[in-house]
Structure formats: C-alpha cells, structure tokens
Design an enzyme around this catalytic site. Structure first.
Site, PDB file in Angstrom:
ATOM      1  N   CYS A  17       0.830  -1.212   0.000  1.00 45.96           N
ATOM      2  CA  CYS A  17       0.000   0.000   0.000  1.00 45.96           C
ATOM      3  C   CYS A  17       0.863   1.260   0.000  1.00 45.96           C
ATOM      4  CB  CYS A  17      -0.921   0.006   1.205  1.00 45.96           C
ATOM      5  SG  CYS A  17      -2.095   1.384   1.181  1.00 45.96           S
ATOM      6  N   CYS A  20      -8.760  -0.897   2.993  1.00 46.95           N
ATOM      7  CA  CYS A  20      -8.197   0.390   2.591  1.00 46.95           C
ATOM      8  C   CYS A  20      -8.821   0.831   1.272  1.00 46.95           C
ATOM      9  CB  CYS A  20      -6.680   0.222   2.439  1.00 46.95           C
ATOM     10  SG  CYS A  20      -5.831   1.683   1.825  1.00 46.95           S
ATOM     11  N   CYS A  80      -5.456   0.961  -1.537  1.00 45.92           N
ATOM     12  CA  CYS A  80      -4.872  -0.248  -2.149  1.00 45.92           C
ATOM     13  C   CYS A  80      -5.902  -1.328  -2.463  1.00 45.92           C
ATOM     14  CB  CYS A  80      -3.762  -0.826  -1.275  1.00 45.92           C
ATOM     15  SG  CYS A  80      -4.309  -1.505   0.301  1.00 45.92           S
TER      16      CYS A  80
END
Length: 71
Positions: free
Chosen positions: A36, A63, A66
């Site tokens: 990420c 997230c 990502c």
C-alpha cells in the site's frame, strides 16, 4: 514467515508479498496490502493477518487506496 520479514515488506512496500498476508493498523482500523502506498504505520500499531476475512472479522475495514479485497 517471521514478523521482522513482514515489517520489512511493509516498509519497502514490496508487491511480492501482496496476498500472502494483510497489514492492519490498530489506530485507524484499516487493513491494507503490504505494498500500500499510504504512509507506513508505526510498528506498535501493526497487526498481521493471513487472510482478509480474518481482518474483517476482527473489525478492520479495507483500505480505499490499495483495495485489498481486489487481490
């Protein structure tokens, strides 16, 4: 895989580890891929999970940067 190896993969944002484990951040309750591009969390706030499902069960959300659910 040892914690030190996972920490190194996260710090280096190593794409080779994507899908092998997931990185969750205690302070934000977000789970990411090792690669990420978000800011690297403090080691004390990192929790590792073998699967995304494990992280989700423990209250972490994917997230938005990502997108670990896409792996």
């Amino acid at each position: 895989m040892e914690r030190e190896e996972k920490i190194k993969a996260v710090k280096n944002k190593d794409k080779r580890y994507d899908g092998q484990f997931f990185v969750a951040v205690k302070s934000t309750k977000i789970v990411c891929c090792p690669s990420c591009s978000s800011r690297t969390p403090l080691e004390k706030n990192i929790v590792f999970f073998d699967t995304l499902e494990e992280a989700l069960i423990n209250g972490y959300r994917p997230c938005k940067r990502c997108k670990p659910e896409m792996i």
